[in-house]
Design an enzyme around this catalytic site. Structure first.
Site, mmCIF file in Angstrom:
data_model
loop_
_atom_site.group_PDB
_atom_site.id
_atom_site.type_symbol
_atom_site.label_atom_id
_atom_site.label_comp_id
_atom_site.label_asym_id
_atom_site.label_seq_id
_atom_site.Cartn_x
_atom_site.Cartn_y
_atom_site.Cartn_z
ATOM 1 N N GLY A 51 0.967 -1.214 0.139
ATOM 2 C CA GLY A 51 -0.048 0.000 -0.076
ATOM 3 C C GLY A 51 0.933 1.275 0.102
ATOM 4 N N GLN A 106 3.423 9.817 1.686
ATOM 5 C CA GLN A 106 4.538 9.434 1.613
ATOM 6 C C GLN A 106 5.245 9.834 0.463
ATOM 7 O OE1 GLN A 106 2.825 5.228 2.338
ATOM 8 N NE2 GLN A 106 4.922 4.896 2.870
ATOM 9 N N CYS A 147 7.970 -0.447 5.988
ATOM 10 C CA CYS A 147 7.283 0.774 5.380
ATOM 11 C C CYS A 147 8.214 1.436 4.355
ATOM 12 C CB CYS A 147 6.792 1.839 6.285
ATOM 13 S SG CYS A 147 6.262 3.232 5.623
ATOM 14 N N LEU A 148 7.260 1.639 3.126
ATOM 15 C CA LEU A 148 8.500 2.103 1.901
ATOM 16 C C LEU A 148 9.221 3.558 2.564
ATOM 17 C CD1 LEU A 148 6.240 1.702 -1.165
ATOM 18 C CD2 LEU A 148 7.691 0.180 -0.159
ATOM 19 N N HIS A 202 -2.426 0.424 8.745
ATOM 20 C CA HIS A 202 -0.871 0.951 8.396
ATOM 21 C C HIS A 202 -1.063 2.407 7.698
ATOM 22 C CE1 HIS A 202 3.541 0.492 7.551
ATOM 23 N NE2 HIS A 202 3.041 1.337 6.611
ATOM 24 N N GLU A 203 -1.618 2.368 6.436
ATOM 25 C CA GLU A 203 -1.911 3.248 5.826
ATOM 26 C C GLU A 203 -2.747 4.575 6.220
ATOM 27 O OE1 GLU A 203 0.228 3.162 3.244
ATOM 28 O OE2 GLU A 203 0.463 1.120 2.948
ATOM 29 N N HIS A 219 -0.482 6.946 8.334
ATOM 30 C CA HIS A 219 0.060 7.734 7.479
ATOM 31 C C HIS A 219 -0.562 9.132 7.408
ATOM 32 C CE1 HIS A 219 3.897 5.828 6.206
ATOM 33 N NE2 HIS A 219 3.109 4.783 6.007
#
Ligand code: ZN
Length: 155
Positions: free
Chosen positions: A31, A36, A78-79, A120-121, A124
């Site tokens: 995702g 981000q 996480c990216l 998680h998303e 952000h």
């Protein structure tokens, strides 16, 4: 920092979403959230999971509810935080309401992997990262990688 709601799904929002899908696939993420990629907007996308018959999805102005079930630790990355991983405890099941690419409202519930990705998303959008949710031990374990990132960010 909390991301801002999207008042209308415009063509520039759709362009941003296309770019996000490209980036998520380059990085092989599950995702990706708009903050981000430097856009403080309440928007995230999730990758398809063909084995589970789950399509790719766009969540605009998402709201989580019915957070329920045991707090299960799961190894998350996480990216935005390469090299950093840790066990993050989250409720197993959750419901989500959001707008899709056409601006239509939809509702989904999950007690499987998507529930994890949505939470998680969503974090952000609230300005939270996995390092904020890690146990003190995992934070310690990742301290070198965190220091390196802070140095790169000029903190
Ligand atoms: Zn992330």
């Amino acid at each position: 920092m909390k991301a801002k709601a999207i008042p209308k799904v415009t063509s520039s929002i759709r362009d941003l979403i296309n770019e996000m899908f490209e980036l998520m696939r380059e990085e092989e993420g599950a995702g990706l959230a708009a903050p981000q990629v430097g856009e403080s907007l309440r928007l995230f996308i999730t990758e398809a999971r063909p084995d589970e018959e789950i399509p790719e999805r766009v969540f605009i102005n998402p709201v989580l509810s019915k957070l329920d079930g045991d707090l299960i630790p799961y190894d998350e990355g996480c990216l935005s935080l390469p090299e950093i991983r840790g066990l993050i405890r989250r409720p197993t099941s959750v419901a989500i309401d959001a707008l899709d690419l056409q601006g239509n409202a939809f509702h989904l519930e999950s007690d499987a992997f998507p529930a994890r990705v949505w939470q998680h998303e969503f974090d952000h959008l609230e300005g939270l990262l996995i390092i904020d949710r890690m146990t003190p031990i995992d934070r310690l374990r990742n301290r070198k990688a965190v220091k390196l990132l802070e140095r790169e960010a000029g903190l």
